[in-house]
Write a protein that holds these residues in place. Structure first.
Motif, PDB file in Angstrom:
ATOM      1  N   LYS A   1       0.806  -1.215   0.000  1.00 46.26           N
ATOM      2  CA  LYS A   1       0.000   0.000   0.000  1.00 46.26           C
ATOM      3  C   LYS A   1       0.845   1.274   0.000  1.00 46.26           C
ATOM      4  N   MET A   2       1.862   1.308   0.863  1.00 43.81           N
ATOM      5  CA  MET A   2       2.610   2.555   1.039  1.00 43.81           C
ATOM      6  C   MET A   2       3.757   2.720   0.055  1.00 43.81           C
ATOM      7  N   GLN A   3       4.413   1.604  -0.300  1.00 47.30           N
ATOM      8  CA  GLN A   3       5.574   1.691  -1.176  1.00 47.30           C
ATOM      9  C   GLN A   3       5.272   1.283  -2.611  1.00 47.30           C
ATOM     10  N   GLY A   4       4.079   0.728  -2.851  1.00 45.48           N
ATOM     11  CA  GLY A   4       3.716   0.313  -4.198  1.00 45.48           C
ATOM     12  C   GLY A   4       4.524  -0.858  -4.722  1.00 45.48           C
ATOM     13  N   LYS A   5       5.035  -1.692  -3.817  1.00 46.14           N
ATOM     14  CA  LYS A   5       5.823  -2.858  -4.202  1.00 46.14           C
ATOM     15  C   LYS A   5       4.953  -4.111  -4.144  1.00 46.14           C
ATOM     16  N   SER A   6       5.488  -5.198  -4.658  1.00 46.88           N
ATOM     17  CA  SER A   6       4.717  -6.442  -4.672  1.00 46.88           C
ATOM     18  C   SER A   6       4.675  -7.069  -3.283  1.00 46.88           C
ATOM     19  N   CYS A   7       3.533  -7.631  -2.962  1.00 52.19           N
ATOM     20  CA  CYS A   7       3.339  -8.331  -1.693  1.00 52.19           C
ATOM     21  C   CYS A   7       3.779  -9.782  -1.857  1.00 52.19           C
ATOM     22  N   ASP A   8       4.482 -10.302  -0.870  1.00 50.18           N
ATOM     23  CA  ASP A   8       4.870 -11.704  -0.867  1.00 50.18           C
ATOM     24  C   ASP A   8       3.689 -12.515  -0.328  1.00 50.18           C
ATOM     25  N   HIS A   9       2.810 -12.932  -1.244  1.00 51.04           N
ATOM     26  CA  HIS A   9       1.593 -13.623  -0.832  1.00 51.04           C
ATOM     27  C   HIS A   9       1.890 -14.975  -0.196  1.00 51.04           C
ATOM     28  N   ASP A  10       2.979 -15.604  -0.592  1.00 53.03           N
ATOM     29  CA  ASP A  10       3.344 -16.882   0.033  1.00 53.03           C
ATOM     30  C   ASP A  10       3.665 -16.689   1.509  1.00 53.03           C
ATOM     31  N   ALA A  11       4.397 -15.610   1.819  1.00 53.80           N
ATOM     32  CA  ALA A  11       4.731 -15.324   3.217  1.00 53.80           C
ATOM     33  C   ALA A  11       3.473 -15.031   4.022  1.00 53.80           C
ATOM     34  N   VAL A  12       2.547 -14.287   3.434  1.00 54.70           N
ATOM     35  CA  VAL A  12       1.281 -13.968   4.109  1.00 54.70           C
ATOM     36  C   VAL A  12       0.475 -15.243   4.354  1.00 54.70           C
ATOM     37  N   ASN A  13       0.380 -16.094   3.342  1.00 50.41           N
ATOM     38  CA  ASN A  13      -0.389 -17.335   3.489  1.00 50.41           C
ATOM     39  C   ASN A  13       0.238 -18.271   4.506  1.00 50.41           C
ATOM     40  N   GLN A  14       1.569 -18.351   4.512  1.00 48.75           N
ATOM     41  CA  GLN A  14       2.264 -19.179   5.507  1.00 48.75           C
ATOM     42  C   GLN A  14       1.960 -18.689   6.912  1.00 48.75           C
ATOM     43  N   CYS A  15       1.970 -17.368   7.076  1.00 54.23           N
ATOM     44  CA  CYS A  15       1.682 -16.772   8.380  1.00 54.23           C
ATOM     45  C   CYS A  15       0.262 -17.103   8.819  1.00 54.23           C
ATOM     46  N   LEU A  16      -0.695 -16.899   7.927  1.00 52.96           N
ATOM     47  CA  LEU A  16      -2.102 -17.107   8.262  1.00 52.96           C
ATOM     48  C   LEU A  16      -2.431 -18.575   8.504  1.00 52.96           C
ATOM     49  N   THR A  17      -1.763 -19.454   7.783  1.00 59.24           N
ATOM     50  CA  THR A  17      -2.106 -20.874   7.827  1.00 59.24           C
ATOM     51  C   THR A  17      -1.325 -21.654   8.881  1.00 59.24           C
ATOM     52  N   HIS A  18      -0.025 -21.358   9.002  1.00 54.56           N
ATOM     53  CA  HIS A  18       0.845 -22.222   9.812  1.00 54.56           C
ATOM     54  C   HIS A  18       1.345 -21.594  11.113  1.00 54.56           C
ATOM     55  N   HIS A  19       1.469 -20.289  11.188  1.00 55.87           N
ATOM     56  CA  HIS A  19       2.109 -19.671  12.350  1.00 55.87           C
ATOM     57  C   HIS A  19       1.145 -18.896  13.240  1.00 55.87           C
ATOM     58  N   LEU A  20       0.336 -18.041  12.658  1.00 53.07           N
ATOM     59  CA  LEU A  20      -0.533 -17.177  13.449  1.00 53.07           C
ATOM     60  C   LEU A  20      -1.626 -17.933  14.204  1.00 53.07           C
ATOM     61  N   PRO A  21      -2.231 -18.996  13.644  1.00 57.25           N
ATOM     62  CA  PRO A  21      -3.306 -19.674  14.383  1.00 57.25           C
ATOM     63  C   PRO A  21      -2.899 -20.162  15.774  1.00 57.25           C
ATOM     64  N   ASP A  22      -1.683 -20.672  15.920  1.00 58.45           N
ATOM     65  CA  ASP A  22      -1.239 -21.135  17.243  1.00 58.45           C
ATOM     66  C   ASP A  22      -1.162 -19.974  18.232  1.00 58.45           C
ATOM     67  N   VAL A  23      -0.689 -18.826  17.755  1.00 58.44           N
ATOM     68  CA  VAL A  23      -0.595 -17.641  18.607  1.00 58.44           C
ATOM     69  C   VAL A  23      -1.988 -17.169  19.018  1.00 58.44           C
ATOM     70  N   LEU A  24      -2.899 -17.106  18.068  1.00 57.00           N
ATOM     71  CA  LEU A  24      -4.256 -16.654  18.355  1.00 57.00           C
ATOM     72  C   LEU A  24      -4.976 -17.617  19.290  1.00 57.00           C
ATOM     73  N   GLN A  25      -4.771 -18.913  19.079  1.00 55.49           N
ATOM     74  CA  GLN A  25      -5.399 -19.906  19.943  1.00 55.49           C
ATOM     75  C   GLN A  25      -4.862 -19.796  21.371  1.00 55.49           C
ATOM     76  N   TYR A  26      -3.567 -19.563  21.494  1.00 51.52           N
ATOM     77  CA  TYR A  26      -2.964 -19.403  22.820  1.00 51.52           C
ATOM     78  C   TYR A  26      -3.552 -18.176  23.524  1.00 51.52           C
ATOM     79  N   LEU A  27      -3.610 -17.048  22.823  1.00 51.16           N
ATOM     80  CA  LEU A  27      -4.159 -15.835  23.415  1.00 51.16           C
ATOM     81  C   LEU A  27      -5.648 -15.996  23.745  1.00 51.16           C
ATOM     82  N   ASN A  28      -6.358 -16.684  22.884  1.00 48.11           N
ATOM     83  CA  ASN A  28      -7.784 -16.924  23.115  1.00 48.11           C
ATOM     84  C   ASN A  28      -8.009 -17.669  24.431  1.00 48.11           C
ATOM     85  N   GLN A  29      -7.040 -18.510  24.818  1.00 45.94           N
ATOM     86  CA  GLN A  29      -7.133 -19.256  26.069  1.00 45.94           C
ATOM     87  C   GLN A  29      -6.676 -18.444  27.278  1.00 45.94           C
ATOM     88  N   GLN A  30      -5.827 -17.454  27.043  1.00 41.72           N
ATOM     89  CA  GLN A  30      -5.274 -16.650  28.132  1.00 41.72           C
ATOM     90  C   GLN A  30      -6.187 -15.499  28.544  1.00 41.72           C
TER      91      GLN A  30
END
Length: 227
Positions: A119-148
């Motif tokens: 958005k700010m720099q007008g460069k390409s987004c690394d969609h693979d990195a975003v998908n990896q984050c959403l699918t494999h890494h962030l859910p564990d963090v959100l689930q942990y916080l949801n329990q805390q």
């Protein structure tokens, strides 16, 4: 003596201190400093070229957690670290977790790729990195916080730096298109409670006015694992 806060509210760590100052009713002046664009000046303010940096008279304080403790030392009411020893330990842990693991994913991946780069720099987004984050890494963090997170109220009996720290990072997630809703209902309700606080709502209105052109479309989160 008016404090001077160097940084930009788009940083969750600067936003954290802005909210801490507002919560305590401390007057301050925000001096815009973008460490990505003003690297030389940022290194003059902070040995690692980071923000926030707080000036109070002849004293310069760096690191958002150090600043938060300083504010509590000089203006103890209302406290940023309230409650008994057990509650304060949980507050400090969630402040640390927000600054490390949560920020590394929401700030370092989602916000960096979708807002700063795309958005700010007008460069390409690394969609693979975003998908990896959403699918494999962030859910564990959100689930942990949801329990805390408590089903009602806050971590302590009163509002604290834990609420400020977590919400400040998730605010960058909202800008990136992150939505929780039914996936993590307890965490979602907790963050919504925080947004009802008047000094939080005021900041939201200011950011919406200034930054709405950079907000991203909502992203679909995978359902959390039940195993």
């Amino acid at each position: 003596m008016t404090m001077i806060l160097h940084g930009t509210s788009i940083s969750p760590f600067v936003r954290k201190i802005m909210l801490a100052l507002n919560y305590k009713g401390i007057r301050y002046e925000l001096q815009p400093l973008n460490p990505y664009l003003e690297k030389e000046l940022a290194h003059k303010r902070h040995p690692m070229g980071k923000v926030p940096v707080l000036e109070h008279g002849k004293l310069t304080i760096i690191d958002s957690t150090v600043i938060a403790h300083y504010l509590d030392d000089i203006y103890p009411i209302p406290p940023l670290y309230p409650g008994n020893a057990q509650q304060r330990a949980q507050i400090r842990w969630l402040e640390s977790y927000a600054a490390t693991r949560v920020t590394s994913l929401i700030g370092g991946v989602l916000f960096y790729q979708k807002v700063l780069r795309q958005k700010m720099q007008g460069k390409s987004c690394d969609h693979d990195a975003v998908n990896q984050c959403l699918t494999h890494h962030l859910p564990d963090v959100l689930q942990y916080l949801n329990q805390q997170i408590p089903s009602q109220g806050y971590i302590s009996d009163h509002f604290s730096i834990a609420e400020i720290s977590l919400w400040s990072v998730f605010r960058n997630g909202w800008m990136s298109g992150l939505r929780l809703q039914s996936h993590y209902p307890q965490l979602h309700a907790y963050l919504q409670r925080i947004e009802l606080e008047p000094w939080i709502a005021n900041l939201i209105a200011e950011e919406d006015h200034q930054l709405q052109d950079f907000y991203c479309e909502p992203m679909i989160l995978p359902q959390p694992s039940t195993s």
